[in-house]
Scaffold this active site. Structure first.
Site, PDB file in Angstrom:
ATOM      1  N   ASP A 219      68.537  54.018  90.964  1.00  0.00           N
ATOM      2  CA  ASP A 219      68.734  53.187  89.783  1.00  0.00           C
ATOM      3  C   ASP A 219      69.830  52.190  90.131  1.00  0.00           C
ATOM      4  O   ASP A 219      70.966  52.586  90.424  1.00  0.00           O
ATOM      5  CB  ASP A 219      69.163  54.026  88.583  1.00  0.00           C
ATOM      6  CG  ASP A 219      68.033  54.888  88.037  1.00  0.00           C
ATOM      7  OD1 ASP A 219      66.858  54.551  88.281  1.00  0.00           O
ATOM      8  OD2 ASP A 219      68.321  55.898  87.380  1.00  0.00           O
TER       9      ASP A 219
ATOM     10  N   ASP B 106      58.943  55.912  79.996  1.00  0.00           N
ATOM     11  CA  ASP B 106      60.156  56.610  79.555  1.00  0.00           C
ATOM     12  C   ASP B 106      59.825  57.244  78.213  1.00  0.00           C
ATOM     13  O   ASP B 106      59.612  56.531  77.215  1.00  0.00           O
ATOM     14  CB  ASP B 106      61.321  55.635  79.412  1.00  0.00           C
ATOM     15  CG  ASP B 106      61.723  55.008  80.745  1.00  0.00           C
ATOM     16  OD1 ASP B 106      61.518  55.659  81.783  1.00  0.00           O
ATOM     17  OD2 ASP B 106      62.231  53.868  80.735  1.00  0.00           O
TER      18      ASP B 106
END
Length: 251
Positions: free
Chosen positions: A11, A130
């Site tokens: 990330d 997500d």
């Protein structure tokens, strides 16, 4: 038995790898190029590079970081974050990505999945979902987990596969960063609903968690960040453990 994939996740924001809990409280972990190179040498099967603030900041993915990362790795590299058009996909592939991860843009423009699959092939298109539990179901969140779309995660996964996604990258927002294990119920629900491979993400805290998600769901890949970033689990040792319980891994 299909080969199970071990996939570290980077990330990235502001050119640095970060890690948080439940998508917040981000901590600096290090340089993405150096980290990617180390994972390549350790025997990771693939890498996922997500520019996690590109969409919320309304900017493009950092192509220079992708180029430098791709130059150091010789395993499949999936890149996502801020990719909104077929032209953006082309830029990332030219920068060295092997696959493109679509999240918020695919929710806003589902036809983007089909356009990308037609242009580059389904094997290049990963739809990242997500998901967060809301009552008896899971909702899809967009913009780095900031916006509840109201979409049902199972129905969205099905539609993404129908439109041409070659893979689903499924992150449990409830489990993310907790190290309490993957959301097995969520992963199995999505795996049963689609015909394309599913990568489980969110919550991995140990080798046992990876064994659990492979044994108790049909996930073909296990993505993790913290346990690899901080050296809590080494990829070669993890693959040995997986082999010992009868799983097929790439050595």
């Amino acid at each position: 038995m299909l080969t199970k994939r071990i996939i570290p996740c980077l990330d990235v924001t502001n050119g640095r790898v970060v890690k948080g809990v439940n998508f917040i409280d981000l901590q600096d972990v290090g340089d993405p190029v150096a980290i990617a190179k180390a994972y390549n040498e350790q025997g990771a099967d693939e890498l996922v590079f997500l520019d996690i603030t590109a969409t919320s900041d309304d900017r493009d993915t950092m192509i220079d970081v992708v180029e430098r990362t791709a130059a150091e790795v010789f395993i499949p590299l999936t890149v996502g974050g801020g990719i909104r058009t077929v032209s953006d996909m082309k830029k990332m592939l030219q920068a060295g990505a092997d696959k493109i991860s679509l999240n918020s843009a695919a929710i806003q423009q589902p036809e983007l999945i089909q356009a990308g699959a037609e242009k580059f092939g389904s094997q290049c298109i990963v739809v990242a979902i997500d998901a967060k539990r809301e009552g008896d179901s899971w909702h899809v969140f967009a913009k780095g987990g900031r916006e509840d779309t109201g979409l049902d995660a199972i129905q969205w996964a099905k539609r993404a596969g129908t439109l041409g996604a070659g893979e689903i990258l499924l992150t449990s927002m409830d489990a993310d960063g907790t190290k309490n294990g993957y959301d097995l119920a969520l992963n199995q629900a999505i795996c049963q609903a689609v015909t394309v491979p599913v990568i489980a993400s969110g919550g991995c805290g140990s080798a046992e968690d990876i064994i659990d998600v492979f044994e108790q769901t049909k996930a073909s890949g296990a993505l993790a960040a913290s346990i690899f970033h901080y050296g809590e689990v080494k990829i070669p040792e993890l693959k040995e453990v997986l082999e010992q319980v009868g799983m097929v891994v790439r050595r």
